[in-house]
Structures are given as structure tokens and as C-alpha cells.
Design a protein around this motif. Structure first.
Motif, PDB file in Angstrom:
ATOM      1  N   THR A  16       0.814  -1.225   0.000  1.00 40.77           N
ATOM      2  CA  THR A  16       0.000   0.000   0.000  1.00 40.77           C
ATOM      3  C   THR A  16       0.848   1.276   0.000  1.00 40.77           C
ATOM      4  O   THR A  16       0.655   2.138  -0.870  1.00 40.77           O
ATOM      5  CB  THR A  16      -1.015  -0.011   1.162  1.00 40.77           C
ATOM      6  OG1 THR A  16      -1.873  -1.152   1.005  1.00 40.77           O
ATOM      7  CG2 THR A  16      -1.856   1.247   1.164  1.00 40.77           C
ATOM      8  N   PRO A  17       1.798   1.454   0.925  1.00 39.59           N
ATOM      9  CA  PRO A  17       2.588   2.692   0.881  1.00 39.59           C
ATOM     10  C   PRO A  17       3.431   2.813  -0.388  1.00 39.59           C
ATOM     11  O   PRO A  17       3.602   3.911  -0.916  1.00 39.59           O
ATOM     12  CB  PRO A  17       3.483   2.620   2.124  1.00 39.59           C
ATOM     13  CG  PRO A  17       3.179   1.364   2.826  1.00 39.59           C
ATOM     14  CD  PRO A  17       2.129   0.622   2.071  1.00 39.59           C
ATOM     15  N   ALA A  18       3.935   1.685  -0.891  1.00 37.99           N
ATOM     16  CA  ALA A  18       4.728   1.723  -2.123  1.00 37.99           C
ATOM     17  C   ALA A  18       3.868   2.152  -3.310  1.00 37.99           C
ATOM     18  O   ALA A  18       4.308   2.933  -4.159  1.00 37.99           O
ATOM     19  CB  ALA A  18       5.363   0.359  -2.384  1.00 37.99           C
ATOM     20  N   LEU A  19       2.647   1.648  -3.368  1.00 43.82           N
ATOM     21  CA  LEU A  19       1.734   2.048  -4.448  1.00 43.82           C
ATOM     22  C   LEU A  19       1.384   3.526  -4.338  1.00 43.82           C
ATOM     23  O   LEU A  19       1.335   4.239  -5.343  1.00 43.82           O
ATOM     24  CB  LEU A  19       0.458   1.195  -4.405  1.00 43.82           C
ATOM     25  CG  LEU A  19       0.630  -0.282  -4.744  1.00 43.82           C
ATOM     26  CD1 LEU A  19      -0.645  -1.060  -4.408  1.00 43.82           C
ATOM     27  CD2 LEU A  19       1.008  -0.471  -6.209  1.00 43.82           C
ATOM     28  N   HIS A 150       2.732 -12.264  -7.233  1.00 40.98           N
ATOM     29  CA  HIS A 150       3.360 -12.282  -8.558  1.00 40.98           C
ATOM     30  C   HIS A 150       3.104 -10.955  -9.280  1.00 40.98           C
ATOM     31  O   HIS A 150       4.023 -10.356  -9.841  1.00 40.98           O
ATOM     32  CB  HIS A 150       2.806 -13.455  -9.378  1.00 40.98           C
ATOM     33  CG  HIS A 150       3.043 -13.343 -10.839  1.00 40.98           C
ATOM     34  ND1 HIS A 150       4.261 -13.586 -11.431  1.00 40.98           N
ATOM     35  CD2 HIS A 150       2.203 -12.979 -11.845  1.00 40.98           C
ATOM     36  CE1 HIS A 150       4.168 -13.393 -12.732  1.00 40.98           C
ATOM     37  NE2 HIS A 150       2.932 -13.025 -13.013  1.00 40.98           N
ATOM     38  N   HIS A 151       1.849 -10.504  -9.251  1.00 40.45           N
ATOM     39  CA  HIS A 151       1.526  -9.256  -9.944  1.00 40.45           C
ATOM     40  C   HIS A 151       2.112  -8.037  -9.247  1.00 40.45           C
ATOM     41  O   HIS A 151       2.513  -7.076  -9.915  1.00 40.45           O
ATOM     42  CB  HIS A 151       0.013  -9.119 -10.124  1.00 40.45           C
ATOM     43  CG  HIS A 151      -0.511  -9.952 -11.255  1.00 40.45           C
ATOM     44  ND1 HIS A 151      -0.105  -9.786 -12.561  1.00 40.45           N
ATOM     45  CD2 HIS A 151      -1.400 -10.956 -11.269  1.00 40.45           C
ATOM     46  CE1 HIS A 151      -0.722 -10.651 -13.343  1.00 40.45           C
ATOM     47  NE2 HIS A 151      -1.522 -11.378 -12.577  1.00 40.45           N
ATOM     48  N   LEU A 152       2.198  -8.047  -7.939  1.00 35.83           N
ATOM     49  CA  LEU A 152       2.855  -6.942  -7.237  1.00 35.83           C
ATOM     50  C   LEU A 152       4.326  -6.878  -7.654  1.00 35.83           C
ATOM     51  O   LEU A 152       4.876  -5.780  -7.844  1.00 35.83           O
ATOM     52  CB  LEU A 152       2.719  -7.084  -5.726  1.00 35.83           C
ATOM     53  CG  LEU A 152       1.329  -6.873  -5.150  1.00 35.83           C
ATOM     54  CD1 LEU A 152       1.331  -7.143  -3.647  1.00 35.83           C
ATOM     55  CD2 LEU A 152       0.808  -5.460  -5.439  1.00 35.83           C
ATOM     56  N   ALA A 153       4.956  -8.026  -7.803  1.00 33.18           N
ATOM     57  CA  ALA A 153       6.368  -8.068  -8.232  1.00 33.18           C
ATOM     58  C   ALA A 153       6.528  -7.473  -9.626  1.00 33.18           C
ATOM     59  O   ALA A 153       7.555  -6.843  -9.919  1.00 33.18           O
ATOM     60  CB  ALA A 153       6.894  -9.500  -8.200  1.00 33.18           C
ATOM     61  N   GLY A 156       7.164  -4.050  -9.280  1.00 28.81           N
ATOM     62  CA  GLY A 156       8.387  -3.760  -8.540  1.00 28.81           C
ATOM     63  C   GLY A 156       8.222  -3.839  -7.036  1.00 28.81           C
ATOM     64  O   GLY A 156       9.088  -3.407  -6.285  1.00 28.81           O
ATOM     65  N   ILE A 157       7.097  -4.393  -6.576  1.00 25.46           N
ATOM     66  CA  ILE A 157       6.849  -4.552  -5.145  1.00 25.46           C
ATOM     67  C   ILE A 157       6.993  -6.025  -4.823  1.00 25.46           C
ATOM     68  O   ILE A 157       6.250  -6.854  -5.339  1.00 25.46           O
ATOM     69  CB  ILE A 157       5.441  -4.035  -4.779  1.00 25.46           C
ATOM     70  CG1 ILE A 157       5.323  -2.572  -5.128  1.00 25.46           C
ATOM     71  CG2 ILE A 157       5.140  -4.293  -3.303  1.00 25.46           C
ATOM     72  CD1 ILE A 157       3.914  -2.030  -5.096  1.00 25.46           C
ATOM     73  N   ARG A 158       7.941  -6.341  -3.971  1.00 21.02           N
ATOM     74  CA  ARG A 158       8.219  -7.734  -3.622  1.00 21.02           C
ATOM     75  C   ARG A 158       7.991  -7.947  -2.137  1.00 21.02           C
ATOM     76  O   ARG A 158       8.929  -7.899  -1.356  1.00 21.02           O
ATOM     77  CB  ARG A 158       9.645  -8.102  -3.992  1.00 21.02           C
ATOM     78  CG  ARG A 158       9.915  -7.970  -5.473  1.00 21.02           C
ATOM     79  CD  ARG A 158      11.173  -8.705  -5.875  1.00 21.02           C
ATOM     80  NE  ARG A 158      11.628  -8.569  -7.225  1.00 21.02           N
ATOM     81  CZ  ARG A 158      10.951  -8.675  -8.338  1.00 21.02           C
ATOM     82  NH1 ARG A 158       9.698  -8.877  -8.288  1.00 21.02           N
ATOM     83  NH2 ARG A 158      11.506  -8.574  -9.526  1.00 21.02           N
ATOM     84  N   PRO A 159       6.728  -8.189  -1.754  1.00 18.93           N
ATOM     85  CA  PRO A 159       6.464  -8.413  -0.337  1.00 18.93           C
ATOM     86  C   PRO A 159       7.106  -9.706   0.156  1.00 18.93           C
ATOM     87  O   PRO A 159       7.131 -10.682  -0.550  1.00 18.93           O
ATOM     88  CB  PRO A 159       4.942  -8.509  -0.241  1.00 18.93           C
ATOM     89  CG  PRO A 159       4.416  -8.433  -1.620  1.00 18.93           C
ATOM     90  CD  PRO A 159       5.552  -8.258  -2.563  1.00 18.93           C
TER      91      PRO A 159
END
Length: 160
Positions: A16-19, A150-153, A156-159
């Protein structure tokens, strides 16, 4: 609490904060021709949440895991996620997935791990299970979380 529920909540809280830091312009950029931009990926994840919310609830009232699919590219196109307000997309994605995490956590373990001989997870799951093998709701919910991550990655977001 199943591990994948904790993973989903963690992914939401980290993403959320990254988005929100992503500018309007950045959220509209396509990484390559024919590829989805961040807004379209989040829109797709909203569509996935919408479809899977119903599947996870209905699975508790039926003996199989057979559900309707949907045309994901057409859904993204028709809803014009690329033009939707970025903050609204983030808020809807976040809220819907927190609700799904709650639903996942409420499913009794016996229901989650009960093998279902009839399913169409060979068509619906991100990582399919052959139709001839039994499937569980537990697997399907875990697969949902893996798909989301997978879609967040892709953005560029890799939780984790």
C-alpha cells in the motif's frame, strides 16, 4: 491462522505505501507494448478479488470447486483501469483484499483441507492442478495469494 492469510495481510501492508508513492504518470506507464501498466495490474487484482471472493464463500456450500472463469484482458479493457483514479484503485484493492483475508481466516480448517474430486483448478488456478487430482480450498486460497504477489512483483513490489 493459515500462513497464506498472514502473507496476504503482510503483502497488503507492504504494498500500500509503495503504491501510494507511485506518481500518476508512473502508474500509467506500460513496461512494454501490450503489457499492463500498474493501474491495470491493480485493476486486474481487483477483478481477481471480486471473482475469488465469491468462489471462496461458495466453496463452503458445495461439494466441488467448479466455478466460472472470466476474460481478464477484456475486464481490464472494458473498465479502463488506466484512466481510473489511482488513489481509488489502491483503496479498493486494499479494502477488498483485507476482506478476503478475513474470509480466508474464518473458513474452518476441515472445510479448507477437504479434498474435492471435482474441480476446474486446471483452468482457474494461477498454478493449475490437474483435473484428475483432488484439490482443496486451502490450495486455491494459497494460490490466490501467490498470484497477487506475482503481480505486485511485476510493479516492482516484492512483499516478504
Amino acid at each position: 491462522m493459515p500462513e497464506y492469510v498472514a502473507e496476504l495481510i503482510e503483502a497488503i501492508e507492504e504494498a500500500t505505501p509503495a503504491l501510494k508513492k507511485m506518481s500518476d504518470e508512473q502508474s500509467r506507464l506500460r513496461p512494454a507494448p501490450g503489457k499492463w501498466c500498474a493501474r491495470e495490474i491493480i485493476g486486474h487484482l481487483i477483478d481477481s478479488a471480486s471473482n475469488n471472493h465469491q468462489r471462496f464463500v461458495r466453496a463452503q456450500f458445495q461439494d466441488d470447486l467448479v466455478f466460472s472463469g472470466y476474460e481478464q484482458d477484456a475486464w481490464v479493457s472494458v473498465q479502463r483501469y488506466r484512466d481510473a483514479p489511482w488513489e481509488e484503485l489502491i483503496a479498493l484493492w486494499r479494502s477488498f483484499n483485507l476482506h478476503i483475508a478475513r474470509i480466508m481466516d474464518l473458513v474452518p480448517k476441515d472445510e479448507r483441507v477437504r479434498p474435492r474430486a471435482r474441480h476446474n483448478l486446471d483452468e482457474l488456478a494461477w498454478k493449475p492442478i490437474p483435473r484428475a487430482e483432488p484439490a482443496t480450498l486451502d490450495y486455491f486460497m494459497s494460490d490466490y495469494v501467490a498470484h497477487l504477489k506475482h503481480h505486485l512483483a511485476q510493479i516492482g513490489i516484492r512483499p516478504d
